[in-house]
Design a protein around this motif. Structure first.
Motif: not given
Length: 317
Positions: A118-142
């Motif tokens: 997928n050369p045209a898609v940039r991966l934005d990797l973020r080191e996050l705990t499970t709790g942090e990821q759940l909050r960001l997924l709920a806010d559509r920020a991840l």
């Protein structure tokens, strides 16, 4: 009037120099084609063709339009193609949360392999705990999370993941290192090095419940987030650590011993929102395969897990 469609028809007539041949090439009747060209002339306020019984020829205005319309139509085709690719997740950015314990070389392999597909898609990797990821997924920020299970996954699609058997990390010169396998009860009297509870509460509680249920009640629990810090605490004799086999790479001063009967296993799953980024499933399947091939766990695919094809075609719900 559909100007782009009219320009495309105009160009065919200009190339054929004949309305009948142009209509045949376009698969339409001649009268509607003639009407579309006359509407275009009216819209532009200029006569584009000189007509006679043998055919047509371009006027000066028509010659200008023929030259100027080519890049415009090419641009329109490019816009359509880019919009379609974006809708399929082939353009843009994919925001992905990963837990702190994923080895750096594994992350590098995931990024490199995804970029190849997928050369045209940039991966934005973020080191996050499970709790942090759940909050960001709920806010559509991840867009995608790699979560340490168990976790509350309301409103999320669970994709592929890996399950890893957990063993004991001890100093190479410790008495416990002499056995090929250990029971949890063999760890009695030792402190335990474990990740902080806020990193993954469900996994933390399950791990301690398994310890207590199998005869190991740690004197105290010492917390460490990074694999390097875990190894350092073990070497400093602050306790034994419960970790998957992959946590001991390139560290000759410690050894990993399997637990008899595999009483503890850690599952990590990719998840994404019910309305996903089009590239989410593609990334998750690719990355789960890399995690499996890394040799520390088995691939786990829940029943009904959407494939990349399902997501692109709207079948991910």
């Amino acid at each position: 009037m559909d100007l782009l469609r009219a320009l495309a028809l105009f160009r065919v007539v200009a190339e054929e120099r004949h309305f009948g041949r142009a209509a045949e090439r376009l698969g339409m009747a001649q009268p509607p084609l003639s009407q579309r060209i006359r509407r275009l002339e009216h819209e532009l306020g200029a006569r584009l063709f000189d007509r006679n019984s043998r055919g047509v020829r371009l006027t000066v205005a028509g010659s200008v339009l023929l030259a100027e319309s080519a890049p415009l139509l090419d641009r329109a085709d490019r816009v359509r193609a880019m919009v379609t690719r974006a809708d399929r997740g082939e353009l843009g950015e994919l925001r992905v949360g990963v837990p702190p314990d994923v080895p750096g070389e594994v992350l590098a392999t995931i990024v490199r392999t995804f970029a190849e597909h997928n050369p045209a898609v940039r991966l934005d990797l973020r080191e996050l705990t499970t709790g942090e990821q759940l909050r960001l997924l709920a806010d559509r920020a991840l867009d995608v999370g790699l979560l340490q299970q168990p976790a509350q996954l309301t409103g999320l699609v669970v994709g592929p993941g890996v399950t890893e058997p957990v063993g004991v990390l001890v100093p190479r010169d410790a008495p416990l290192a002499g056995a090929d396998e250990l029971d949890l009860a063999d760890l009695a009297g030792h402190d335990l090095v474990l990740f902080p509870r806020d990193t993954a509460p469900g996994r933390y509680d399950e791990t301690l419940d398994a310890c207590r249920g199998n005869g190991f009640r740690p004197g105290r629990v010492v917390h460490a987030r990074s694999p390097e810090f875990v190894v350092g605490l073990v070497l400093a004799q602050h306790g034994v650590a419960l970790v998957p086999a992959g946590a001991v790479r390139r560290e000759p001063r410690v050894v990993w011993r399997r637990l008899t009967g595999n009483p503890i296993s850690w599952r990590t799953s990719f998840v994404w929102p019910a309305q996903p980024h089009p590239a989410a499933a593609s990334l998750c399947w690719l990355a789960a395969g890399i995690l499996r091939d890394d040799g520390t766990g088995d691939l786990v695919v829940p029943p009904g897990t959407p494939t990349p094809w399902d997501v692109v075609h709207g079948r991910a719900d």
